[in-house]
Scaffold this motif. Structure first.
Motif, PDB file in Angstrom:
ATOM      1  N   PHE A 677       0.864  -1.177   0.000  1.00  0.00           N
ATOM      2  CA  PHE A 677       0.000   0.000   0.000  1.00  0.00           C
ATOM      3  C   PHE A 677       0.900   1.226   0.000  1.00  0.00           C
ATOM      4  CE2 PHE A 677       0.987  -1.199   4.299  1.00  0.00           C
ATOM      5  CZ  PHE A 677       1.212  -0.013   4.979  1.00  0.00           C
ATOM      6  N   VAL A 678       0.291   2.362  -0.269  1.00  0.00           N
ATOM      7  CA  VAL A 678       1.043   3.613  -0.240  1.00  0.00           C
ATOM      8  C   VAL A 678       0.648   4.331   1.038  1.00  0.00           C
ATOM      9  CG1 VAL A 678       1.472   5.784  -1.406  1.00  0.00           C
ATOM     10  CG2 VAL A 678       1.103   3.710  -2.731  1.00  0.00           C
ATOM     11  N   GLY A 679       1.644   4.625   1.857  1.00  0.00           N
ATOM     12  CA  GLY A 679       1.373   5.258   3.150  1.00  0.00           C
ATOM     13  C   GLY A 679       1.445   6.766   3.048  1.00  0.00           C
ATOM     14  N   PRO A 680       1.400   7.428   4.218  1.00  0.00           N
ATOM     15  CA  PRO A 680       1.476   8.891   4.221  1.00  0.00           C
ATOM     16  C   PRO A 680       2.779   9.354   3.580  1.00  0.00           C
ATOM     17  CG  PRO A 680       1.373   7.973   6.474  1.00  0.00           C
ATOM     18  CD  PRO A 680       1.269   6.840   5.522  1.00  0.00           C
ATOM     19  N   GLY A 681       2.725  10.495   2.940  1.00  0.00           N
ATOM     20  CA  GLY A 681       3.929  11.067   2.334  1.00  0.00           C
ATOM     21  C   GLY A 681       4.358  10.312   1.091  1.00  0.00           C
ATOM     22  N   GLY A 682       3.442   9.506   0.507  1.00  0.00           N
ATOM     23  CA  GLY A 682       3.790   8.801  -0.723  1.00  0.00           C
ATOM     24  C   GLY A 682       4.797   7.684  -0.523  1.00  0.00           C
ATOM     25  N   LEU A 683       4.985   7.236   0.731  1.00  0.00           N
ATOM     26  CA  LEU A 683       5.947   6.154   0.975  1.00  0.00           C
ATOM     27  C   LEU A 683       5.289   4.814   0.628  1.00  0.00           C
ATOM     28  CD1 LEU A 683       7.517   7.237   4.389  1.00  0.00           C
ATOM     29  CD2 LEU A 683       8.504   7.452   2.110  1.00  0.00           C
ATOM     30  N   CYS A 684       6.056   3.954  -0.034  1.00  0.00           N
ATOM     31  CA  CYS A 684       5.521   2.637  -0.396  1.00  0.00           C
ATOM     32  C   CYS A 684       5.874   1.629   0.687  1.00  0.00           C
ATOM     33  CB  CYS A 684       6.123   2.175  -1.708  1.00  0.00           C
ATOM     34  SG  CYS A 684       5.801   3.313  -3.026  1.00  0.00           S
ATOM     35  N   PHE A 685       4.911   0.788   1.017  1.00  0.00           N
ATOM     36  CA  PHE A 685       5.152  -0.305   1.972  1.00  0.00           C
ATOM     37  C   PHE A 685       4.785  -1.611   1.280  1.00  0.00           C
ATOM     38  CE2 PHE A 685       4.634   3.335   4.671  1.00  0.00           C
ATOM     39  CZ  PHE A 685       5.524   3.114   5.723  1.00  0.00           C
ATOM     40  N   ILE A 686       5.651  -2.612   1.429  1.00  0.00           N
ATOM     41  CA  ILE A 686       5.378  -3.915   0.806  1.00  0.00           C
ATOM     42  C   ILE A 686       5.073  -4.912   1.927  1.00  0.00           C
ATOM     43  CG2 ILE A 686       6.264  -5.730  -0.707  1.00  0.00           C
ATOM     44  CD1 ILE A 686       6.136  -3.062  -2.111  1.00  0.00           C
TER      45      ILE A 686
END
Length: 1462
Positions: A677-686
């Protein structure tokens, strides 16, 4: 590579370990029952000496290529445990927390452990020597069906323990239902209304920053190489290391440029002829280079780019049977590869044939191997120069990708994508000219290729390549090189960080301050965070800055998906997500979790790549955008991605040409295969990979997460090298089931292994709320590995499914996992028999009843009419009178011929010889035995003529004979007690036998087995008196006893039945009519003559009908398997009788000799070959027998079976004139509900049943409900009841159990025809009216026997027949030769005989469990693996399942392995 590899390492004392400890502690509080430990034979428990193994040094953890032990590397496990404490102290900053966590790690852990000790007290692991198998027949006398079993054995204690464990309340089962009574539908899980659902807004696509086009960026990668090769030819491009860490070779940009040109020229002009070059631009070429030779690879790769051919880098095939090598071969074949480029050293190391040729590897196309070393190549002419174009849409290279199922695909990358990808990496990572980068990764693919071979050349960087072989010897080598070369960038995997941690030991001179970026290639793995944190904690003091660690996410299809940018701002903290495992399993993101135990901590992998667009789509179905709090598959729209799977347009469309709803993007989206998903601040989490996704019961679990949990359970102590674990799912019964396979340390004990396994199960259950279906441990270094050391997952799964993984420990938990079974059948409130009958009439079904011809019918044949007239006028009601009459009228007519094993006549008897011999025996009984009329005499003879003479001698003397099988001279201890028992139970006043057996009965061995002093008088008939008796006995009443027939049923009960003179004559007459037997006929009999139809055919029929019987003792076939068939052929016999064991002996013994037998064997005259049996026809055996001997003239329709039981020794027998035996296919599921539903051959769940022969003359049959005793319609399965003149007149028991007697022999229907007296056979079957007509022109009724009522197992409210489950089990693995099943306290126990090495024993456990679940919807409770010959089989070839059960519970089987399924 970790992509195909769930093997990981992680810092043992991280958050996850604490969660696991807490989960285990919680299970302990709950007071979990102990799991019974499997039993092993001692030879399977390898107490191996430690010298035989590489020490399981935790410092290393080679991913499979041998040990990784250097001199400075400490290997003691003690060291590693201190290390864990040390790391945990570093992480938590306090001693107390680490000691508590480590002490809980080392304490007993689960409640199971302490209780296990008690169980182990009773469990020694095996016994030497096999105990004699004792047929405890006295246990079953008097026919009580409730078999008493000793409950003192260790086995029964374990089973009790298993039952107690299974009684624990499970999770609420799924809703289950049936449509109709036997349409068993396995329900798809209904969603839980309380499960978390996504509530966020629909997500928007995320755009990366603009790709800033720098003016001096080259227009293609070859142009960059040309630039640096000509303006900075001395600049170092690549430094390779030897295994001691010394620089082996430095490749400069000048050398790279000139050598690449040379390679390009040679592959275009020196392969094939000038007119027909082998390679043209655009052709594919394999690059086969070892992992320690990046320089040769780099030259070959750029040579291909310059020649405009397409490189396909692959692994070096080490052997012809390399794991996964075949799939790589398929890829090369589909790419049309004909040339493989390789290095000199690699070419020399490839396997060679004796002629020096490189063999064709399995599945590979024919290749020409071309060595790229400069010394082997021609110099290009001065005027030749490669054509350097701008990057375009032609294919640059193909990267291979291994899928979840093991297949290998080729991802094509265009030249423009290749260049753009290098530009995006240069911008994201801030690469500048002449920077130094240390690369530990595989340079042939993925991050190692993109950074270490491609982007480095674009920016004229210097790559220090660390080969895998050096990492194995010195895990710190990469850190030392970073210090030595003051490298700015390093590319590693989390395992490299972990190894460095474990090996590091206060090295003074480490300084990592030069690093501005540490690329963590597998940053997308959920467990990489622990390695990153631990690494930072330890090396921060050595100059490592926190902002340097840059995890990235990548996939073969989308190349680099996201990467954390290196920053100068140390205050900017990386993103963390602490997510609820429960939420993740439902595909939603929940940060606040009440269950603090089951959380997953993720780190971000940075932001989207420059110039790319990213969105998250739902993992299944049409691509739809996810909500912001939903987990989905990341998709990337960018020029810098792969474009297709080579040659697979359909799959390409679904992966590389994805259009997402209303999203407008200049490039189609490419699926990355990553879930996140894409978290706050446009950070990607796998959060995981599509390939590792397992959907169990509607919930999603990630293989990596389960590995992490398993590893957190004391890995260093137990799992080999701390991390060899594979997790995958298999599909069983319409759902995924999780399998965990781990490599076990060579020094761990059985108890350790088992304790660790039960704790892993509890930990996974506690944290993921999912059951593990199977946990298997294999010996260290035995799992298939990929070339860079990861576990080859699909190969492991393949081995597991085909039963060749050879685990050393297995724990199956089907009871816990399988919750989608159909609901147990609820018995309907009893419908009365009258309603059933009316219901059948209303629905137009006929009541199931049938009968044979009338016995009173006279035959047409003149000879027969004369005999019958004589019989009737003289009222020959007794066989003894028939024999006397034959001795007068046809004295020299031969009645019996006995053959020996050579096929020659051992002895024969004419009518008069038999009569005279019988007279002498009658005299002997009167004079020496002093017997009265009606006394019982036991005849203990081998199969032969003596037995027949003794039988008629008894009739002449007025005694009642009982035939008894003599004890086996090699096995007196187990066979003599049965003889003794029959003699005692039959109340025999004396025994008659031969001189040899007389001696045997009085031998030392005999007195050791039984009390020989209590034998009745023994008469030796080899020594007969010379004189005749004064008067032959004539019975006054035909209903008096003629003989007693004793037999052990398949349920292990000894039952004697009484046969009157009337019944005996009626029986012989019935067979005479059915088989049309006359004095001119010859019949071959290969049967045991001790009970049932075998005895009647051997001793009685010839005297009654006058035909000649050719007698072949079955024991002679062990010496000469062809004896019976040769006799049939030689005597031109038309009718022959045998048993299943004889048929099996011929099928197995003569299977390969049919060609050689064609000369002397002709079976074309056989019209009936009847198998005499008391069971369901063994259709597979009869068919293979027919097929095998078809070439010798045997008509397939000649083979049939008969059916008899204790109350009536022969109900059906094929005979000569009736229609051929029919076969029907019934639905096995319906049968479990006592319904008969015919289906087409080959339909699912179909079971073939063969008719058991024609109903004999004078026999009536009805199918009745065994409980209500009402008549049934022909669509029901019920008990076969029989009414006939040759029914036995009752059981002969010591105690005279009247109730049983009247129930079995004089039953009446509760409704309908209530007057007729029936005998209950105790067998279930059904009748079907066929389209055929019988001799009288009537439609023919066929009887199908399904199985014995006593043997049928009531499970889940349904009726199962052991043979059906056994048939399924025998099919599962080539090493299973025989199988028997029985129940014990509602648990299904499966015993299999193993024909193979003991190492294969544990492979069978999952296979047996799977097949019984799939085909019968039953969970196996216990799997017992035994040696060949342990399952007891009686003389008729029937399995004695109850003996087996008692032997198992009394611990007498000496099993190889016993698995208790949880």
């Amino acid at each position: 590579p970790v992509s195909s590899n769930m093997s990981i390492l992680l810092c043992v004392a991280d958050v996850h370990t604490e969660a696991v400890q807490a989960a285990l502690a919680k299970q302990k509080e709950r007071g979990k029952m102990a799991v019974p430990m499997p039993s092993k034979r001692r030879s399977l428990v390898v107490q191996s000496s430690m010298d035989a193994y590489t020490p399981p040094d935790t410092s290393s953890g080679s991913e499979g290529e041998g040990s990784m032990q250097g001199e400075g590397t400490p290997t003691s496990s003690q060291g590693s445990i201190n290390m864990e404490n040390w790391i945990s102290r570093a992480i938590h900053g306090s001693t107390t927390s680490s000691t508590t966590s480590s002490s809980s790690t080392q304490s007993g852990g689960s409640g199971a452990a302490s209780r296990l000790a008690d169980v182990m007290g009773q469990t020694h692991l095996g016994k030497s020597g096999k105990p004699p198998f004792n047929y405890n027949l006295h246990t079953y006398l008097h026919l009580s069906t409730s078999v008493c079993v000793p409950v003192g054995g260790r086995v029964s204690a374990k089973i009790q323990q298993l039952v107690n464990t299974l009684k624990r309340p499970k999770r609420p089962p799924l809703r289950e239902f049936f449509v109709d009574d036997f349409e068993e539908l396995l329900e798809v899980q209904q969603p839980d209304p309380n499960q978390p659902k996504a509530e966020g807004a629909q997500m928007l696509a995320l755009r990366g920053e603009q790709l800033g086009v720098v003016t001096n960026w080259p227009l293609s990668l070859e142009a960059a190489l040309q630039r640096w090769g000509t303006i900075s030819p001395k600049a170092p491009c690549l430094t390779t290391m030897d295994t001691n860490g010394k620089p082996l070779y430095i490749l400069t940009y000048g050398k790279l440029w000139t050598r690449s040109i040379k390679v390009a020229y040679n592959i275009l002009h020196k392969l094939g002829s000038k007119q027909e070059p082998m390679l043209r631009p655009g052709d594919r070429v394999a690059l086969v280079f070892p992992n320690n030779d990046p320089a040769a690879f780099m030259v070959a790769f750029y040579g291909c780019l310059l020649a405009e051919v397409v490189p396909v880098p692959i692994e070096v095939p080490l052997t012809r049977k390399d794991a996964g090598s075949q799939q790589i071969g398929f890829l090369l074949g589909s790419c049309g590869v004909t040339v493989a480029l390789t290095s000199d050293a690699c070419h020399k190391g490839l396997p060679k044939s004796p002629t020096g040729e490189i063999p064709q590897f399995k599945g590979w196309p024919k290749l020409m191997w071309f060595v790229t070393e400069s010394k082997h190549l021609s110099k290009p002419p001065r005027d030749w120069f490669p054509h350097i174009k701008d990057a375009n849409n032609e294919t640059a290279y193909i990267e291979y990708k291994t899928c979840k199922d093991g297949s290998v695909l080729g991802v094509t990358v265009m030249r423009i994508a290749l260049l753009t990808h290098c530009q995006t990496l240069t911008q994201s990572c801030g690469y500048t000219e002449a920077e130094t980068i240390v690369n530990v990764l595989d340079f042939k693919k993925d991050v190692g290729l993109w950074h270490g071979i491609l982007t480095s050349v674009m920016n004229m960087m210097h790559v220090i390549s660390i080969p895998y072989s050096l990492m194995k010897v010195n895990p710190l080598s990469w850190i030392q090189k970073v210090c030595q070369y003051k490298a700015k960038v390093a590319c590693v995997k989390s395992r490299d960080m972990h190894w460095a941690l474990v090996a590091h030991r206060d090295q003074r001179d480490i300084n990592l301050s030069s690093l501005r970026m540490l690329v963590v290639a597998d940053g997308a793995n959920p467990w990489s965070i622990s390695s990153c944190d631990a690494f930072l904690n330890v090396f921060q003091s050595k100059g490592l800055k926190p902002e340097v660690i840059c995890p990235c996410a990548s996939s073969p299809e989308a190349l680099t998906v996201a990467i954390r940018r290196p920053t100068d701002d140390s205050n900017q903290t990386p993103g963390r997500g602490v997510l609820s495992m429960q939420g993740l399993s439902h595909g939603v993101i929940r940060v606040d979790s009440e269950e603090k135990l089951s959380v997953l901590t993720l780190q971000d992998v940075g932001t989207v790549m420059p110039g790319a667009l990213m969105c998250v789509v739902k993992p299944d179905g049409v691509p739809q955008l996810c909500k912001t709090d939903e987990i989905g598959e990341l998709c990337v729209g960018s020029i810098a991605t792969g474009t297709s799977y080579y040659g697979l347009s359909g799959m390409t469309k679904n992966t590389f040409e994805v259009s997402v709803g209303a999203l407008i993007s200049e490039y189609p989206f490419t699926r990355t295969g990553l879930l996140g998903f894409v978290g706050p601040g446009g950070l990607c989490f796998i959060a995981g990979k599509m390939d590792g996704l397992m959907v169990v019961g509607g919930r999603r679990h990630n293989a990596d997460d389960i590995v992490a949990t398993a590893l957190a359970v004391e890995p260093m102590k137990f799992v080999y090298r701390g991390r060899w674990i594979a997790v995958f799912s298999i599909s069983v019964l319409h759902d995924e089931r999780i399998v965990v396979v781990a490599e076990q340390r060579p020094d761990s004990t059985e108890e350790d292994s088992f304790q660790w396994m039960s704790r892993v199960l509890q930990a996974i259950d506690g944290i993921h709320q999912v059951g593990v279906y199977c946990l298997a441990l294999v010996p260290s270094n035995t799992l298939p590995k990929t070339p860079l050391g990861g576990i080859h997952l699909s190969e492991t799964k393949q081995l597991f499914l085909e039963g060749s993984l050879h685990p050393c420990n297995v724990l199956m938990c089907p009871h816990t996992c399988v919750t989608n079974l159909p609901k147990p059948r609820q018995k309907q409130p009893e419908i009365g028999p009258a309603s059933v009958m009316v219901g059948n009439l209303v629905s137009g079904k006929r009541i199931a009843q049938a009968s044979g011809r009338d016995l009173g019918q006279m035959e047409d044949n003149d000879q027969a009419r004369k005999v019958c007239v004589l019989c009737c006028s003289l009222r020959f009601l007794f066989l003894s009178e028939v024999l006397q009459w034959r001795a007068q009228t046809t004295p020299d007519h031969v009645l019996y011929t006995l053959l020996n094993c050579r096929g020659t006549i051992a002895s024969s008897l004419t009518c008069v010889q038999l009569h005279k011999r019988a007279e002498k025996i009658a005299t002997m009984l009167a004079e020496r035995g002093h017997l009265q009329d009606g006394d019982h005499v036991a005849l203990v003879y081998p199969p032969g003529i003596d037995l027949i003479a003794a039988f008629y001698g008894c009739l002449y003397a007025g005694c009642v004979p009982i035939t008894v099988r003599p004890p086996h001279p090699q096995n007196i201890a187990t066979t003599l007690p049965t003889v003794k028992m029959i003699v005692e139970v039959s109340r025999s006043a004396c025994m008659m036998t031969t001189a040899v057996i007389c001696k045997l009965l009085r031998s030392k061995e005999a007195s050791a087995a039984v009390d020989v002093r209590t034998w009745p008088p023994v008469l030796d008939t080899d020594d007969l008196p010379k004189k005749k008796p004064p008067l032959l006995y004539k019975p006054s009443n035909p209903d008096t006893l003629a003989y007693l027939d004793f037999s052990v049923s398949t349920t292990g009960m000894l039952a004697g039945v009484k046969m009157s003179h009337t019944a005996t004559s009626a029986f012989c007459r019935s067979i005479k009519l059915q088989c049309e037997l006359y004095p001119s006929r010859e019949v071959a009999i290969c049967l045991d003559p001790y009970c049932g139809l075998g005895f009647v055919l051997w001793c009685l029929c010839s005297v009654y009908s006058g035909h000649q019987s050719i007698l072949i003792p079955p024991s002679e076939l062990e010496v000469n398997p062809a004896l019976w068939l040769l006799a049939v052929s030689q005597y031109k016999v038309r009718d022959t009788f045998c048993s299943y064991s004889v048929m099996e002996l011929c099928t197995k013994g003569l299977g390969l000799q049919t060609e050689s037998l064609k000369v002397g064997l002709d079976l074309s005259r056989v019209r009936t070959c009847v198998v005499v049996a008391e069971e369901r026809p063994r259709i597979a055996l009869t068919q293979s027998f027919s097929k095998l001997f078809k070439d010798l003239g045997l008509h397939p329709r000649a083979v049939s079976t008969s059916f008899g039981c204790r109350v009536n020794l022969a109900i059906c027998l094929q005979g000569t004139s009736g229609p051929d035996p029919t076969t029907v296919y019934v639905d096995m599921r319906a049968l479990r509900h006592d319904r008969v539903r015919l289906v087409e051959r080959g339909s699912p769940h179909s079971l073939p049943l063969m008719e058991s022969g024609k109903i004999l003359p004078g026999v009536r049959i009805i199918i009745a409900n065994p409980e209500t005793k009402g008549p049934l319609g022909d669509s029901h399965l019920g008990e076969i009841w029989v009414c006939s003149g040759h029914n036995a007149s009752g059981y002969f028991t010591v105690y005279g159990d009247e109730a049983l007697q009247s129930d079995h022999f004089t039953s009446r229907l509760s409704f309908g025809d209530t007057q007729t007296i029936w005998a209950r056979t105790g067998y279930l079957g059904f009748l079907r009216r066929t389209q055929l007509t019988d001799a009288s022109g009537e439609r023919h009724d066929a009887l199908y026997v399904v199985g014995a009522l006593d043997e049928a197992m009531e499970l889940r409210g349904m009726r199962y027949h052991p043979i059906d489950i056994e048939t399924s089990v025998i099919r599962t693995h080539k090493s299973i030769t025989e199988c028997a099943v029985f129940t014990w306290t509602n648990l299904l126990v499966v015993v299999v005989e193993l024909d193979g090495s003991e190492q294969e024993a544990l492979d069978l456990v999952p296979l047996v469990t799977n097949v019984v679940l799939e085909e019968h919807y039953l969970i196996v409770g216990v799997v017992v693996v035994v040696d060949i010959g342990v399952i007891p089989i009686n003389s008729r070839g029937e399995k004695q399942r109850m003996h087996l059960r008692d032997g198992f519970l009394a611990d007498q089987l000496d099993p190889i392995y016993v698995a208790y399924n949880m």
